[in-house]
Write a protein that holds these residues in place. Structure first.
Motif, PDB file in Angstrom:
ATOM      1  N   VAL A 169      -0.437  10.095  -8.387  1.00 44.39           N
ATOM      2  CA  VAL A 169      -1.120  10.405  -7.091  1.00 44.39           C
ATOM      3  C   VAL A 169      -1.594   9.215  -6.319  1.00 44.39           C
ATOM      4  CG1 VAL A 169      -3.844  11.028  -6.494  1.00 44.39           C
ATOM      5  CG2 VAL A 169      -2.346  12.503  -8.455  1.00 44.39           C
ATOM      6  N   VAL A 170      -1.449   7.954  -6.883  1.00 39.81           N
ATOM      7  CA  VAL A 170      -1.728   6.966  -6.245  1.00 39.81           C
ATOM      8  C   VAL A 170      -0.451   6.496  -5.644  1.00 39.81           C
ATOM      9  CG1 VAL A 170      -2.293   4.481  -6.330  1.00 39.81           C
ATOM     10  CG2 VAL A 170      -3.626   5.999  -7.733  1.00 39.81           C
ATOM     11  N   ARG A 171       0.726   6.627  -6.243  1.00 38.66           N
ATOM     12  CA  ARG A 171       1.955   6.287  -5.702  1.00 38.66           C
ATOM     13  C   ARG A 171       2.078   7.253  -4.450  1.00 38.66           C
ATOM     14  NH1 ARG A 171       6.817   8.695  -8.424  1.00 38.66           N
ATOM     15  NH2 ARG A 171       6.167  10.371  -7.203  1.00 38.66           N
ATOM     16  N   ASP A 172       1.948   8.296  -4.564  1.00 38.15           N
ATOM     17  CA  ASP A 172       2.175   9.209  -3.250  1.00 38.15           C
ATOM     18  C   ASP A 172       1.358   8.907  -2.152  1.00 38.15           C
ATOM     19  OD1 ASP A 172       4.222  10.432  -4.990  1.00 38.15           O
ATOM     20  OD2 ASP A 172       2.826  12.194  -5.385  1.00 38.15           O
ATOM     21  N   GLU A 173       0.232   8.690  -2.568  1.00 39.47           N
ATOM     22  CA  GLU A 173      -0.826   8.023  -1.253  1.00 39.47           C
ATOM     23  C   GLU A 173      -0.166   6.780  -0.673  1.00 39.47           C
ATOM     24  OE1 GLU A 173      -3.935   8.230   1.284  1.00 39.47           O
ATOM     25  OE2 GLU A 173      -2.983   9.561   0.175  1.00 39.47           O
ATOM     26  N   ALA A 174       0.177   5.673  -1.681  1.00 40.28           N
ATOM     27  CA  ALA A 174       0.502   4.416  -1.108  1.00 40.28           C
ATOM     28  C   ALA A 174       1.825   4.961  -0.150  1.00 40.28           C
ATOM     29  CB  ALA A 174       1.048   3.320  -2.113  1.00 40.28           C
ATOM     30  N   ARG A 175       2.773   5.728  -0.725  1.00 38.57           N
ATOM     31  CA  ARG A 175       3.935   6.075   0.253  1.00 38.57           C
ATOM     32  C   ARG A 175       3.588   6.711   1.585  1.00 38.57           C
ATOM     33  NH1 ARG A 175       8.131   8.620  -3.940  1.00 38.57           N
ATOM     34  NH2 ARG A 175       8.852   6.662  -4.991  1.00 38.57           N
ATOM     35  N   ALA A 176       2.535   7.485   1.645  1.00 37.29           N
ATOM     36  CA  ALA A 176       1.964   8.087   2.715  1.00 37.29           C
ATOM     37  C   ALA A 176       1.357   6.876   3.569  1.00 37.29           C
ATOM     38  CB  ALA A 176       1.222   9.029   2.290  1.00 37.29           C
ATOM     39  N   ARG A 177       0.720   6.074   3.238  1.00 29.43           N
ATOM     40  CA  ARG A 177       0.001   5.053   3.893  1.00 29.43           C
ATOM     41  C   ARG A 177       0.867   3.830   4.344  1.00 29.43           C
ATOM     42  NH1 ARG A 177      -5.603   4.429   3.499  1.00 29.43           N
ATOM     43  NH2 ARG A 177      -6.482   6.298   2.559  1.00 29.43           N
ATOM     44  N   ALA A 178       2.169   3.560   3.644  1.00 28.04           N
ATOM     45  CA  ALA A 178       3.152   2.640   4.068  1.00 28.04           C
ATOM     46  C   ALA A 178       3.665   2.705   5.603  1.00 28.04           C
ATOM     47  CB  ALA A 178       4.303   2.465   3.093  1.00 28.04           C
ATOM     48  N   PRO A 179       3.393   1.521   6.150  1.00 24.63           N
ATOM     49  CA  PRO A 179       4.002   1.633   7.764  1.00 24.63           C
ATOM     50  C   PRO A 179       5.345   1.747   7.944  1.00 24.63           C
ATOM     51  CG  PRO A 179       3.147  -0.558   7.327  1.00 24.63           C
ATOM     52  CD  PRO A 179       2.988   0.354   6.025  1.00 24.63           C
ATOM     53  N   LYS A 204       0.827 -15.536  11.420  1.00 22.36           N
ATOM     54  CA  LYS A 204       1.338 -14.912  12.524  1.00 22.36           C
ATOM     55  C   LYS A 204       1.120 -13.379  12.686  1.00 22.36           C
ATOM     56  CE  LYS A 204       4.457 -18.695  13.243  1.00 22.36           C
ATOM     57  NZ  LYS A 204       5.854 -18.850  13.539  1.00 22.36           N
ATOM     58  N   MET A 205       0.674 -12.536  11.411  1.00 13.55           N
ATOM     59  CA  MET A 205       0.694 -11.283  11.570  1.00 13.55           C
ATOM     60  C   MET A 205      -0.358 -10.683  10.653  1.00 13.55           C
ATOM     61  SD  MET A 205       3.477  -8.808   9.948  1.00 13.55           S
ATOM     62  CE  MET A 205       3.263  -8.508   8.512  1.00 13.55           C
ATOM     63  N   ALA A 206      -1.202  -9.707  11.445  1.00 12.77           N
ATOM     64  CA  ALA A 206      -2.514  -9.228  10.641  1.00 12.77           C
ATOM     65  C   ALA A 206      -1.997  -8.238   9.520  1.00 12.77           C
ATOM     66  CB  ALA A 206      -3.370  -8.377  11.758  1.00 12.77           C
ATOM     67  N   ALA A 207      -2.900  -8.175   8.542  1.00 18.68           N
ATOM     68  CA  ALA A 207      -2.429  -7.516   7.401  1.00 18.68           C
ATOM     69  C   ALA A 207      -2.554  -6.257   7.609  1.00 18.68           C
ATOM     70  CB  ALA A 207      -3.507  -7.667   6.350  1.00 18.68           C
ATOM     71  N   ARG A 208      -1.629  -5.198   7.111  1.00 17.67           N
ATOM     72  CA  ARG A 208      -1.741  -3.793   7.431  1.00 17.67           C
ATOM     73  C   ARG A 208      -1.633  -3.163   5.818  1.00 17.67           C
ATOM     74  NH1 ARG A 208       3.056  -2.403  11.375  1.00 17.67           N
ATOM     75  NH2 ARG A 208       2.443  -0.314  10.818  1.00 17.67           N
ATOM     76  N   PRO A 209      -2.717  -3.229   5.088  1.00 13.94           N
ATOM     77  CA  PRO A 209      -2.653  -2.905   3.861  1.00 13.94           C
ATOM     78  C   PRO A 209      -2.502  -1.365   3.526  1.00 13.94           C
ATOM     79  CG  PRO A 209      -4.962  -3.531   4.441  1.00 13.94           C
ATOM     80  CD  PRO A 209      -3.943  -3.716   5.599  1.00 13.94           C
ATOM     81  N   PHE A 210      -1.770  -1.156   2.480  1.00 15.95           N
ATOM     82  CA  PHE A 210      -1.476   0.383   2.269  1.00 15.95           C
ATOM     83  C   PHE A 210      -1.662   0.566   0.551  1.00 15.95           C
ATOM     84  CE2 PHE A 210       2.524  -2.116   2.096  1.00 15.95           C
ATOM     85  CZ  PHE A 210       3.091  -1.532   0.898  1.00 15.95           C
ATOM     86  N   LEU A 211      -1.276  -0.247  -0.325  1.00 20.99           N
ATOM     87  CA  LEU A 211      -1.420  -0.179  -1.809  1.00 20.99           C
ATOM     88  C   LEU A 211      -2.985  -0.119  -2.004  1.00 20.99           C
ATOM     89  CD1 LEU A 211       1.253  -2.601  -3.356  1.00 20.99           C
ATOM     90  CD2 LEU A 211       1.122  -0.023  -3.128  1.00 20.99           C
ATOM     91  N   ALA A 257      -8.811   5.258  -2.031  1.00 18.63           N
ATOM     92  CA  ALA A 257      -8.787   6.640  -1.631  1.00 18.63           C
ATOM     93  C   ALA A 257      -8.611   7.715  -2.524  1.00 18.63           C
ATOM     94  CB  ALA A 257      -7.938   6.855  -0.432  1.00 18.63           C
ATOM     95  N   LYS A 258      -7.734   7.191  -3.449  1.00 17.60           N
ATOM     96  CA  LYS A 258      -7.296   8.478  -4.626  1.00 17.60           C
ATOM     97  C   LYS A 258      -7.822   8.005  -5.960  1.00 17.60           C
ATOM     98  CE  LYS A 258      -5.251  11.127  -1.802  1.00 17.60           C
ATOM     99  NZ  LYS A 258      -5.268  12.537  -1.632  1.00 17.60           N
ATOM    100  N   ARG A 259      -8.673   7.282  -6.124  1.00 17.88           N
ATOM    101  CA  ARG A 259      -9.274   6.860  -7.554  1.00 17.88           C
ATOM    102  C   ARG A 259      -9.761   7.865  -8.231  1.00 17.88           C
ATOM    103  NH1 ARG A 259     -11.656   1.612  -9.300  1.00 17.88           N
ATOM    104  NH2 ARG A 259     -10.486   0.784  -7.440  1.00 17.88           N
ATOM    105  N   ARG A 260     -10.600   9.101  -7.711  1.00 18.40           N
ATOM    106  CA  ARG A 260     -11.265   9.986  -8.248  1.00 18.40           C
ATOM    107  C   ARG A 260     -10.223  11.040  -8.453  1.00 18.40           C
ATOM    108  NH1 ARG A 260     -16.646   8.988  -8.424  1.00 18.40           N
ATOM    109  NH2 ARG A 260     -17.503   8.101  -6.650  1.00 18.40           N
ATOM    110  N   GLU A 261      -9.449  11.444  -7.607  1.00 17.50           N
ATOM    111  CA  GLU A 261      -8.322  12.420  -7.703  1.00 17.50           C
ATOM    112  C   GLU A 261      -7.369  11.966  -8.985  1.00 17.50           C
ATOM    113  OE1 GLU A 261      -4.834  14.115  -4.996  1.00 17.50           O
ATOM    114  OE2 GLU A 261      -6.705  13.716  -3.826  1.00 17.50           O
ATOM    115  N   ALA A 262      -7.103  10.634  -8.866  1.00 14.16           N
ATOM    116  CA  ALA A 262      -5.993  10.316  -9.907  1.00 14.16           C
ATOM    117  C   ALA A 262      -6.897  10.492 -11.482  1.00 14.16           C
ATOM    118  CB  ALA A 262      -5.807   8.922  -9.959  1.00 14.16           C
TER     119      ALA A 262
END
Length: 163
Positions: free
Chosen positions: A41-51, A122-129, A135-140
Motif C-alpha cells: 500500500v505504501v509502495r504504491d502510494e510512493a510510486r503515485a507521488r514520485a515526480p 539549489k533545489m527545493a525538496a519534493r518529498p514523495f516517500l 497518507a497511507k499509514r492507517r490503510e496499510a
C-alpha cells in the motif's frame, strides 16, 4: 543519510502469543504476507507521488518515469523473526545512469532520489516517500490486519479438515 520511517502497530501481544502457538512455518509466512500487504500500500502510494519529468533530459540521462519505476519494497530476513517481519519501502539507487552489461542496457536505478526527496542548496525538496507513509499509514495497517485474518482463517481451515 536518509531517515528511516517506521510504522509500529501497538497492542499485538495477543497476536504474538497466537503466532507462537501456530506451527513456525505458518506463523512466519502468515505474518510475512500480511506485512507485505501493508508495505505494498505504501509502495504504491510512493510510486503515485514520485515526480516524473515531462520530457527526456538528454543523452545518458534517465528517461522520464525512472524514479517511479525505482520505488520498491524489500523484505529484510536479517531483521525478521517468527513474530516480526521487516519490509523496507525504498528506491533502487545503486548505480548512476549509464550503460551496463554486455547488451549495454541502461541502468534503471534512480541514484538521484535523495536530491528529490530532501532537496539541495539549489533545489527545493519534493518529498514523495515520507508523505506516502503518512497518507497511507492507517490503510496499510488495515491491509495487514485483513490479510492476516485471511491467512489465519485459511490455515485454520487446513488444520480442521485433517483427520
Amino acid at each position: 543519510m536518509a531517515k528511516r520511517e517506521t510504522v509500529k502497530i501497538e497492542g499485538l501481544a495477543e497476536l504474538g502469543k497466537a503466532l507462537r502457538e501456530l506451527p513456525e512455518r505458518v506463523a512466519r509466512n502468515g505474518l510475512r504476507v500480511s506485512v507485505y500487504a501493508g508495505a505494498k500500500v505504501v509502495r504504491d502510494e510512493a510510486r503515485a507521488r514520485a515526480p516524473k519529468a515531462q520530457q527526456s533530459l538528454g543523452p545518458n540521462q534517465p528517461p522520464p518515469g525512472t524514479l517511479k519505476r525505482s520505488v520498491i519494497m524489500k523484505h529484510i530476513p536479517e531483521l525478521s523473526s517468527l513474530t516480526r517481519q521487516t519490509f523496507f519501502v525504498t528506491v533502487r539507487h545503486g548505480k548512476k545512469y549509464r550503460k551496463q552489461g554486455k547488451k549495454g542496457n541502461l541502468s534503471q536505478d534512480a541514484w538521484y532520489w535523495r536530491f528529490v526527496e530532501f532537496g539541495t542548496r539549489k533545489m527545493a525538496a519534493r518529498p514523495f516517500l515520507r508523505p506516502a507513509l503518512e497518507a497511507k499509514r492507517r490503510e496499510a495497517a488495515q491491509a495487514m490486519k485483513e490479510r492476516l485474518q485471511q491467512r489465519v482463517a485459511q490455515e485454520a481451515k487446513k488444520f480442521s479438515t485433517r483427520p
